[in-house]
Design an enzyme around this catalytic site. Sequence first.
Site, PDB file in Angstrom:
ATOM      1  N   CYS A   1      -5.531 -10.067  72.014  1.00  0.00           N
ATOM      2  CA  CYS A   1      -6.914  -9.486  71.953  1.00  0.00           C
ATOM      3  C   CYS A   1      -7.016  -8.173  72.759  1.00  0.00           C
ATOM      4  O   CYS A   1      -7.247  -8.139  74.066  1.00  0.00           O
ATOM      5  CB  CYS A   1      -7.710 -10.467  72.243  1.00  0.00           C
ATOM      6  SG  CYS A   1      -9.598  -9.709  72.145  1.00  0.00           S
TER       7      CYS A   1
ATOM      8  N   CYS B   1      -9.962 -12.600  73.398  1.00  0.00           N
ATOM      9  CA  CYS B   1     -10.317 -13.777  72.281  1.00  0.00           C
ATOM     10  C   CYS B   1      -9.178 -14.752  72.236  1.00  0.00           C
ATOM     11  O   CYS B   1      -7.880 -14.147  72.262  1.00  0.00           O
ATOM     12  CB  CYS B   1     -10.663 -13.000  71.028  1.00  0.00           C
ATOM     13  SG  CYS B   1     -12.165 -12.145  70.914  1.00  0.00           S
TER      14      CYS B   1
ATOM     15  N   CYS C   1     -10.809  -7.607  74.177  1.00  0.00           N
ATOM     16  CA  CYS C   1     -11.224  -8.417  75.500  1.00  0.00           C
ATOM     17  C   CYS C   1     -10.266  -9.410  75.547  1.00  0.00           C
ATOM     18  O   CYS C   1      -9.086  -9.154  76.118  1.00  0.00           O
ATOM     19  CB  CYS C   1     -12.609  -8.951  75.002  1.00  0.00           C
ATOM     20  SG  CYS C   1     -13.035  -9.603  73.436  1.00  0.00           S
TER      21      CYS C   1
END
Lengths: 203, 100, 98
Positions: free
Chosen positions: A108, A113, A111
Amino acid sequence: MSGDDHHPPLLHADRSVRATRVLAIRQLLIDKGVVTAAEVDDVVARSRARTPADGAKVVARAWTDDAFRGRLLSDARAAVGELDYRLSHDAELAVVENTAEVHHLVVCTLCSCYPTSLLGPPPDWYKSFAYRQRAVIEPRAVLREFGLELPAAMGLSVVDSTADVRYLVLPRRPSGTEGMSQDDLAGLVTRDSMIGVAEAASP
Amino acid sequence: MPAVHDRGGLPTDQPIDRAEHEWADWEHVANALVGVLRRHKIINVDELRRGIEAMVPAEYESSSYYERWSASIETLLVEKGVLTTAEIDAVAAELDGRWG
Amino acid sequence: MGLGIAEGDRVTVRADEVAHHHRTPWFVKGKSGIVRRVHGAFPNPESRAHGGTGMPERRLCQVEFRQSDLWGREYCGRPDDVLLADIFEQWLEPVRRG
């Protein structure tokens, strides 16, 4: 951790300003009745209890039940629901399958995820800038660092989980596992193999 | 220039550090607070991300994962009028004093 | 925009630089790929991150890009290596066939 408001969580020796402030926020939210200490403790306990073992059971089932495997790939939420796993309502789940032709790797970049419902909290390296930056542009070098040298003929598909869908890799079933029970197979399914930085372990 | 959180493909010579640290209690608390505040519909995950992305880039770069969450939780709760910065300052100072 | 997008369609990601919260990584902006899967509709994070309701929901599409289209000669891998990213429909425009 105690649920007693007067004994807040212990601080780490090298605590930062942010650590203190988050504990202050917890205290204030409890004092104002916005949340209860028990609610917070409950989420902490549930988060501590989640491990990659759940994901491993899903993979082992897919290895031994072709119809389940098909449902897992087409509608992962419904399929894991058959095994009584409850996914968070906030995120969808998708499963990508490693084959003899293509390997998948999940990252990700925006961020961190991650399919926490099935794998527990992500490892630190998954959240690191180095992984987030490098996994998309030099995935084969990243895999090599993890000890996985992809055959030259194998394609590579990097999944950047950018939105509301969390991705789980269905690793290839190792050879020499014919006749093994689902429980024993699940023992071969490592967390890293479900992120795609490793293959499942050999028996 | 991509925003500070938009990191895919940015050049780096850093190897991937595979050492794991055990979560400190405050990290568990930061993680759990987000869960509870979401359940109460006080914040949502998109706001949490927006609050992280609004950090001063140098602070984003130097903060750990849950330090970034902590910054965003504070931003959102103050913005929504649930808490004030002064209240948080006061309790944080008290905790610092208590645990020195 | 968006409404007609279906699996198998070739699409281009809008190259917009926007200041508000959004989930489209910089390196796919302006790039073309193929929609491999339409995940369904989700609340729009671009609204929900800023106090909005997230309504109307927007469809989320898994788009496959060729790595060599994203990174050019910087990419050291097989020419058919790909990257999958989930992109909301408002960021996608169909590529007209010439």
